[in-house]
Design a protein around this motif. Structure first.
Motif, PDB file in Angstrom:
ATOM      1  N   SER A   1     111.656  20.875  -8.425  1.00  0.00           N
ATOM      2  CA  SER A   1     110.361  20.543  -8.749  1.00  0.00           C
ATOM      3  C   SER A   1     109.535  22.132  -8.452  1.00  0.00           C
ATOM      4  O   SER A   1     108.723  22.409  -9.556  1.00  0.00           O
ATOM      5  N   SER A   2     109.874  22.846  -7.739  1.00  0.00           N
ATOM      6  CA  SER A   2     109.417  24.537  -7.567  1.00  0.00           C
ATOM      7  C   SER A   2     109.617  25.147  -8.695  1.00  0.00           C
ATOM      8  O   SER A   2     108.627  25.774  -9.123  1.00  0.00           O
ATOM      9  N   SER A   3     110.908  25.081  -9.187  1.00  0.00           N
ATOM     10  CA  SER A   3     111.448  25.885 -10.480  1.00  0.00           C
ATOM     11  C   SER A   3     110.656  25.365 -11.639  1.00  0.00           C
ATOM     12  O   SER A   3     110.077  26.193 -12.514  1.00  0.00           O
ATOM     13  N   ALA A   4     110.210  24.112 -11.909  1.00  0.00           N
ATOM     14  CA  ALA A   4     109.482  23.718 -12.884  1.00  0.00           C
ATOM     15  C   ALA A   4     108.096  24.059 -12.951  1.00  0.00           C
ATOM     16  O   ALA A   4     107.593  24.190 -13.811  1.00  0.00           O
ATOM     17  N   MET A   5     107.612  23.977 -11.518  1.00  0.00           N
ATOM     18  CA  MET A   5     106.225  24.443 -11.402  1.00  0.00           C
ATOM     19  C   MET A   5     106.064  25.816 -11.855  1.00  0.00           C
ATOM     20  O   MET A   5     105.201  26.139 -12.361  1.00  0.00           O
ATOM     21  N   THR A   6     107.110  26.617 -11.249  1.00  0.00           N
ATOM     22  CA  THR A   6     106.909  28.088 -11.952  1.00  0.00           C
ATOM     23  C   THR A   6     106.810  28.297 -13.472  1.00  0.00           C
ATOM     24  O   THR A   6     106.267  29.059 -13.983  1.00  0.00           O
TER      25      THR A   6
END
Length: 137
Positions: A10-15
């Motif tokens: 999720s963090s990589s998708a938000m970035t």
């Protein structure tokens, strides 16, 4: 897949979606910029995403999203006759940016919704982790 992996995904998708929002903001900010040549006029930019798969086994893997680059639009820039414009060429023409505001607004909405969805995934994962910690009480 561990819960920490879900947070990482999720963090990589938000970035990635933040990069998408930044390029959209740049495109909208430069929408009215003109140039004296087609090459000098602003060209819309779009991020290119790539799926990264790590630690792959037959029953488990870790996936994430990476920004693989920024694509510069090859859509032609419109030419307009405006001899009074300081950016006009010798023939009195200026070249408009090739940004389509409707496409940019749709892209901005999609990026915003995707970002919010990933925030919800992170919140749900955090709630599940907290519930797991409460089992021992």
């Amino acid at each position: 897949m561990s819960m920490l992996t879900a947070l990482k995904i999720s963090s990589s998708a938000m970035t990635a979606q933040m990069t998408r929002l930044n390029t959209t903001a740049s495109n909208l900010a430069n929408m009215d910029v003109v140039g004296s040549t087609a090459d000098g006029a602003y060209k819309a930019k779009k991020p290119i995403f790539k799926t990264m798969i790590e630690n792959y086994t037959s029953d488990n893997f870790e996936a994430s999203v990476k920004v693989n680059g920024i694509h510069v639009s090859d859509r032609p820039n419109a030419k307009s006759y405006d001899p009074s414009n300081p950016a006009a060429n010798d023939d009195g023409f200026v070249f408009m940016s090739n940004v389509n505001s409707i496409e940019e607004m749709v892209d901005m909405t999609n990026a915003s919704r995707s970002y919010q969805t990933n925030v919800e995934v992170m919140n749900a994962t955090k709630k599940m982790m907290m519930s797991t910690l409460q089992l021992g009480k």
